[in-house]
Scaffold this motif. Structure first.
Motif, PDB file in Angstrom:
ATOM      1  N   ASN A   1       0.848  -1.178   0.000  1.00  0.00           N
ATOM      2  CA  ASN A   1       0.000   0.000   0.000  1.00  0.00           C
ATOM      3  C   ASN A   1       0.897   1.246   0.000  1.00  0.00           C
ATOM      4  N   PRO A   2       0.346   2.399  -0.367  1.00  0.00           N
ATOM      5  CA  PRO A   2       1.174   3.601  -0.486  1.00  0.00           C
ATOM      6  C   PRO A   2       1.965   3.950   0.775  1.00  0.00           C
ATOM      7  N   TYR A   3       1.328   3.863   1.952  1.00  0.00           N
ATOM      8  CA  TYR A   3       2.024   4.231   3.187  1.00  0.00           C
ATOM      9  C   TYR A   3       3.212   3.314   3.445  1.00  0.00           C
ATOM     10  N   ALA A   4       3.020   2.012   3.294  1.00  0.00           N
ATOM     11  CA  ALA A   4       4.104   1.066   3.535  1.00  0.00           C
ATOM     12  C   ALA A   4       5.254   1.285   2.550  1.00  0.00           C
ATOM     13  N   ALA A   5       4.906   1.574   1.297  1.00  0.00           N
ATOM     14  CA  ALA A   5       5.935   1.813   0.287  1.00  0.00           C
ATOM     15  C   ALA A   5       6.709   3.088   0.596  1.00  0.00           C
ATOM     16  N   ARG A   6       6.018   4.117   1.033  1.00  0.00           N
ATOM     17  CA  ARG A   6       6.697   5.365   1.369  1.00  0.00           C
ATOM     18  C   ARG A   6       7.606   5.182   2.575  1.00  0.00           C
ATOM     19  N   MET A   7       7.133   4.442   3.571  1.00  0.00           N
ATOM     20  CA  MET A   7       7.961   4.218   4.760  1.00  0.00           C
ATOM     21  C   MET A   7       9.217   3.425   4.410  1.00  0.00           C
ATOM     22  N   ARG A   8       9.074   2.467   3.509  1.00  0.00           N
ATOM     23  CA  ARG A   8      10.262   1.716   3.092  1.00  0.00           C
ATOM     24  C   ARG A   8      11.227   2.636   2.342  1.00  0.00           C
ATOM     25  N   ALA A   9      10.702   3.473   1.470  1.00  0.00           N
ATOM     26  CA  ALA A   9      11.544   4.419   0.740  1.00  0.00           C
ATOM     27  C   ALA A   9      12.219   5.391   1.709  1.00  0.00           C
ATOM     28  N   MET A  10      11.472   5.864   2.694  1.00  0.00           N
ATOM     29  CA  MET A  10      12.042   6.794   3.672  1.00  0.00           C
ATOM     30  C   MET A  10      13.134   6.140   4.497  1.00  0.00           C
ATOM     31  N   LEU A  11      12.986   4.847   4.788  1.00  0.00           N
ATOM     32  CA  LEU A  11      14.035   4.134   5.515  1.00  0.00           C
ATOM     33  C   LEU A  11      15.312   4.089   4.682  1.00  0.00           C
ATOM     34  N   ILE A  12      15.172   3.844   3.404  1.00  0.00           N
ATOM     35  CA  ILE A  12      16.343   3.831   2.518  1.00  0.00           C
ATOM     36  C   ILE A  12      17.016   5.202   2.513  1.00  0.00           C
ATOM     37  N   PHE A  13      16.204   6.257   2.384  1.00  0.00           N
ATOM     38  CA  PHE A  13      16.767   7.613   2.365  1.00  0.00           C
ATOM     39  C   PHE A  13      17.385   7.987   3.709  1.00  0.00           C
ATOM     40  N   ALA A  14      16.889   7.397   4.809  1.00  0.00           N
ATOM     41  CA  ALA A  14      17.390   7.733   6.140  1.00  0.00           C
ATOM     42  C   ALA A  14      18.816   7.245   6.359  1.00  0.00           C
ATOM     43  N   PHE A  15      19.264   6.278   5.562  1.00  0.00           N
ATOM     44  CA  PHE A  15      20.624   5.760   5.736  1.00  0.00           C
ATOM     45  C   PHE A  15      21.676   6.663   5.095  1.00  0.00           C
ATOM     46  N   PHE A  16      21.315   7.391   4.060  1.00  0.00           N
ATOM     47  CA  PHE A  16      22.297   8.226   3.364  1.00  0.00           C
ATOM     48  C   PHE A  16      22.895   9.329   4.240  1.00  0.00           C
ATOM     49  N   PRO A  17      22.099  10.002   5.094  1.00  0.00           N
ATOM     50  CA  PRO A  17      22.701  11.030   5.952  1.00  0.00           C
ATOM     51  C   PRO A  17      23.752  10.487   6.915  1.00  0.00           C
ATOM     52  N   LEU A  18      23.800   9.175   7.131  1.00  0.00           N
ATOM     53  CA  LEU A  18      24.836   8.616   7.995  1.00  0.00           C
ATOM     54  C   LEU A  18      26.242   8.915   7.469  1.00  0.00           C
TER      55      LEU A  18
ATOM     56  N   CYS B   1      22.959  15.325  12.870  1.00  0.00           N
ATOM     57  CA  CYS B   1      22.270  15.309  11.575  1.00  0.00           C
ATOM     58  C   CYS B   1      22.278  13.903  10.969  1.00  0.00           C
ATOM     59  N   ALA B   2      23.339  13.164  11.199  1.00  0.00           N
ATOM     60  CA  ALA B   2      23.483  11.843  10.587  1.00  0.00           C
ATOM     61  C   ALA B   2      22.428  10.866  11.078  1.00  0.00           C
ATOM     62  N   VAL B   3      22.083  10.934  12.363  1.00  0.00           N
ATOM     63  CA  VAL B   3      21.170   9.939  12.948  1.00  0.00           C
ATOM     64  C   VAL B   3      19.731  10.444  13.058  1.00  0.00           C
ATOM     65  N   ALA B   4      19.499  11.711  12.737  1.00  0.00           N
ATOM     66  CA  ALA B   4      18.164  12.297  12.934  1.00  0.00           C
ATOM     67  C   ALA B   4      17.083  11.575  12.144  1.00  0.00           C
ATOM     68  N   TYR B   5      17.410  11.169  10.920  1.00  0.00           N
ATOM     69  CA  TYR B   5      16.394  10.554  10.059  1.00  0.00           C
ATOM     70  C   TYR B   5      16.023   9.152  10.544  1.00  0.00           C
ATOM     71  N   LEU B   6      16.989   8.394  10.983  1.00  0.00           N
ATOM     72  CA  LEU B   6      16.689   7.056  11.494  1.00  0.00           C
ATOM     73  C   LEU B   6      15.865   7.138  12.774  1.00  0.00           C
ATOM     74  N   ILE B   7      16.184   8.104  13.634  1.00  0.00           N
ATOM     75  CA  ILE B   7      15.393   8.286  14.851  1.00  0.00           C
ATOM     76  C   ILE B   7      13.971   8.685  14.481  1.00  0.00           C
ATOM     77  N   GLY B   8      13.845   9.614  13.547  1.00  0.00           N
ATOM     78  CA  GLY B   8      12.512  10.035  13.111  1.00  0.00           C
ATOM     79  C   GLY B   8      11.720   8.896  12.519  1.00  0.00           C
ATOM     80  N   TRP B   9      12.376   8.071  11.710  1.00  0.00           N
ATOM     81  CA  TRP B   9      11.685   6.950  11.072  1.00  0.00           C
ATOM     82  C   TRP B   9      11.228   5.924  12.107  1.00  0.00           C
ATOM     83  N   VAL B  10      12.083   5.599  13.057  1.00  0.00           N
ATOM     84  CA  VAL B  10      11.746   4.600  14.077  1.00  0.00           C
ATOM     85  C   VAL B  10      10.534   5.050  14.892  1.00  0.00           C
ATOM     86  N   VAL B  11      10.509   6.321  15.295  1.00  0.00           N
ATOM     87  CA  VAL B  11       9.386   6.826  16.086  1.00  0.00           C
ATOM     88  C   VAL B  11       8.109   6.855  15.245  1.00  0.00           C
ATOM     89  N   MET B  12       8.223   7.274  13.996  1.00  0.00           N
ATOM     90  CA  MET B  12       7.044   7.272  13.120  1.00  0.00           C
ATOM     91  C   MET B  12       6.491   5.865  12.951  1.00  0.00           C
TER      92      MET B  12
END
Length: 246
Positions: free
Chosen positions: A81-98, A222-233
Motif C-alpha cells: 500500500n502507499p504508506y508502507a511503500a513510502r515508509m520503506r523508501a524513507m528508511l532507505i533515504f534515512a541511511f544516506f545522511p549517515l 544530523c546523521a542519525v536524525a532521520y533514522l530516529i525520526g523513522w523509528v518513532v514514526m
C-alpha cells in the motif's frame, strides 16, 4: 477535523515528529555550510572556491528529483500500500545522511569530501521530505490534510530553530576562548604551556579541537536524525491505517 482534534491521532504525532527531527538538518546545512567552509578551510563566502563548492553541493542535491519515484517502484514490484511503500523508501533515504559521520574526518584530506557528503545528505533529505508529506494524504481525509501539514510544518520550524540556535551557541563555546586582554583565540597546547591566561580552552571532540569539534558534533546529530525520526514514526503508526471521520 478541528485543529485541536488533529492532535488526538497518532498519525499527526508521527508526521510532526518526523518533521521536527529532520527539517532542521536541511536548514542547518543551508545556513551553516558557507560558515563551515570559512571556519574550517578559510575560504570566504565570496571567494571563487567557496562559490564553486556551494554550486557543486546544490547540484548534487538535485538528485532528489528521483526521490518521489521510489515508492511507486516499490508498490509496482511488491504490491505494498502507499504508506508502507513510502515508509520503506524513507528508511532507505534515512541511511544516506549517515555519511555525515565521515564528513569531518575525510575533510582532513580534502574539502571536497564534506561538500560532496553534505550534497548527498541534502538530496536524501529532499527525497525524504517529498515522501513524508505524502504520508499525510495517505492517512488523512482531504479536509484535514492542510491542518495536519501545517502542524508538521510548525514542528519542523521549531526543530529548525533549535538546531540552528543550538549550533551557533555550540560553535561559540567550542572556539570562544578568550585571552586576558579580550582577544578571542583557539587555545593550543603551546599557549597552555606558556601559561597564557584564558577564560576557556578550546573544546575537543573525537580528535578535533575548536569549531571543527563543534561541527563534528552537529554532523553526528544530523546523521542519525532521520533514522530516529523513522523509528518513532513507525512505532506510532506501524501499519497503514487511514482515518475516517464520522
Amino acid at each position: 477535523m478541528s485543529f485541536l482534534q488533529s492532535f488526538c491521532y497518532k498519525q499527526t504525532w508521527a508526521f510532526a515528529f518526523g518533521k521536527f527531527m529532520t527539517d532542521g538538518v536541511w536548514w542547518f546545512f543551508l545556513f551553516w555550510t558557507p560558515a563551515y567552509i570559512s571556519d574550517v578551510y578559510g575560504f570566504s563566502s565570496d571567494s571563487s572556491t567557496a562559490m564553486l563548492l556551494i554550486f557543486v553541493l546544490y547540484a548534487i542535491t538535485m538528485l532528489s528529483i528521483y526521490g518521489g519515484k521510489l515508492p511507486t517502484i516499490i508498490m509496482n514490484k511488491t504490491g505494498m500500500n502507499p504508506y508502507a511503500a513510502r515508509m520503506r523508501a524513507m528508511l532507505i533515504f534515512a541511511f544516506f545522511p549517515l555519511l555525515a559521520l565521515f564528513a569531518q574526518p575525510l575533510g582532513s584530506y580534502s574539502y571536497w569530501f564534506p561538500v560532496i557528503i553534505i550534497g548527498i545528505a541534502g538530496a536524501a533529505h529532499q527525497s525524504w521530505s517529498a515522501n513524508i508529506f505524502s504520508t499525510v494524504s495517505d492517512m488523512f481525509p482531504k479536509t484535514a490534510i492542510a491542518t495536519v501539514t501545517g502542524i508538521g510544518g510548525m514542528a519542523g520550524g521549531i526543530g529548525s530553530f533549535l538546531i540552528n540556535k543550538g549550533s551557533g551557541m555550540l560553535f561559540t563555546y567550542a572556539a570562544g576562548t578568550t585571552m586576558a586582554d579580550g582577544t578571542e583565540v583557539e587555545m593550543t597546547k603551546d599557549l597552555l604551556k606558556e601559561g597564557a591566561q584564558y577564560v576557556r580552552p578550546a573544546m575537543e571532540f573525537m580528535g578535533f579541537s575548536g569549531k571543527p569539534a563543534g561541527y563534528f558534533i552537529i554532523f553526528c546529530i544530523c546523521a542519525v536524525a532521520y533514522l530516529i525520526g523513522w523509528v518513532v514514526m513507525k512505532a506510532l503508526v506501524p501499519k497503514y491505517k487511514p482515518i475516517v471521520l464520522e
